[in-house]
Motif scaffolding. Sequence first.
Motif, PDB file in Angstrom:
ATOM      1  N   HIS A  66      -2.038   0.049   6.497  1.00  0.00           N
ATOM      2  CA  HIS A  66      -1.642  -1.243   7.415  1.00  0.00           C
ATOM      3  C   HIS A  66      -0.252  -1.707   7.313  1.00  0.00           C
ATOM      4  O   HIS A  66       0.756  -1.346   6.480  1.00  0.00           O
ATOM      5  CB  HIS A  66      -2.656  -2.226   7.366  1.00  0.00           C
ATOM      6  N   HIS A  68       1.824  -4.153   6.783  1.00  0.00           N
ATOM      7  CA  HIS A  68       1.980  -5.161   5.942  1.00  0.00           C
ATOM      8  C   HIS A  68       3.120  -4.831   5.146  1.00  0.00           C
ATOM      9  O   HIS A  68       3.236  -3.723   4.687  1.00  0.00           O
ATOM     10  CB  HIS A  68       0.942  -5.814   5.228  1.00  0.00           C
ATOM     11  N   ASP A  70       3.795  -5.232   2.336  1.00  0.00           N
ATOM     12  CA  ASP A  70       3.666  -4.910   0.747  1.00  0.00           C
ATOM     13  C   ASP A  70       2.708  -3.340   0.780  1.00  0.00           C
ATOM     14  O   ASP A  70       2.374  -3.012  -0.123  1.00  0.00           O
ATOM     15  CB  ASP A  70       2.790  -5.877  -0.111  1.00  0.00           C
ATOM     16  N   HIS A  71       2.568  -2.932   1.917  1.00  0.00           N
ATOM     17  CA  HIS A  71       1.963  -1.735   2.109  1.00  0.00           C
ATOM     18  C   HIS A  71       2.930  -0.721   2.912  1.00  0.00           C
ATOM     19  O   HIS A  71       2.454   0.629   2.848  1.00  0.00           O
ATOM     20  CB  HIS A  71       0.438  -1.744   2.683  1.00  0.00           C
ATOM     21  N   HIS A 145      -9.475  -7.937   7.448  1.00  0.00           N
ATOM     22  CA  HIS A 145      -8.053  -8.435   6.907  1.00  0.00           C
ATOM     23  C   HIS A 145      -7.256  -9.124   7.881  1.00  0.00           C
ATOM     24  O   HIS A 145      -7.540  -9.045   9.011  1.00  0.00           O
ATOM     25  CB  HIS A 145      -7.174  -7.268   6.426  1.00  0.00           C
ATOM     26  N   ASP A 168      -6.466  -3.486   2.037  1.00  0.00           N
ATOM     27  CA  ASP A 168      -6.728  -4.977   1.811  1.00  0.00           C
ATOM     28  C   ASP A 168      -7.898  -5.328   2.594  1.00  0.00           C
ATOM     29  O   ASP A 168      -7.959  -4.907   3.809  1.00  0.00           O
ATOM     30  CB  ASP A 168      -5.439  -5.677   2.490  1.00  0.00           C
TER      31      ASP A 168
HETATM   32 ZN   LIG Z   1      -2.519  -6.880   3.905  1.00  0.00          ZN
END
Ligand SMILES: [Zn+2]
Length: 241
Positions: A66, A68, A70-71, A145, A168
Amino acid sequence: MQNTEFELVVLGTGAGASSVYHGLASSSFMLLHKSKPFCLVDLGLGVGHKVIQYFGEFPQQVIITHNHSDHSGDLPVVLRVEHAKGNKINVLAAKEVSKRLQAYRIAEHFQQISAEQLADWSEIEPYQPFKLAFGLSIEFYQGVHSELSYGFVLRDANGKARLGYTADSCVDQSLYKFVQQADVCILDARANRNAWHASFGELKNYLRPNTYIIGHGLSSTDAKEVLNFYPLLVEEQRLKF
Ligand SMILES: [Zn+2]
């Protein structure tokens, strides 16, 4: 566990702010076949450096769950540098996630290069198998999420589910049932729940041998203190699947 040629190496276990505020790489792992890395799973903030540190180079395939930071936060830089080196990376993501990555995540490059020139984009239909490599196929399944996010299962050539990952998500029975078809499962959770992530305690009924927790945002030292209670993954950990 059966004899297997597949293995993963954990590169980070961080949550949203972990890389920026605590220097802990975001949640990510590398897939290996016969000890050779062939596909990275998520490329959030801090992960790119771990890939170089452990493997010296990037694989040609990168799965993104996804959009985000942190991904997928390191994705723009890595795609650009690898493209310049002649490694046009194939980004594999569920179709709508892929469209978000192409429209927003890499927008900083558009004055110089288009999304199609920069990388190959496998826009994968969720809930359908898509060939990955070495007989493995990937099937995405949507989690619950704050940003559109998909977990997945990897199946071998015989259709056997080998690895499941929620990406997530807060607790979602249908997603857990899907990923726990697999021999080895990785679930997202942290010490304290919020609307978009499960807590360790909420996973109690879902934990079993070969189920592990990532996304906890604890340092390896802190994680070891709770390892007696919960199967937290730590950086550098290897799992056969
Ligand atoms: Zn996330």
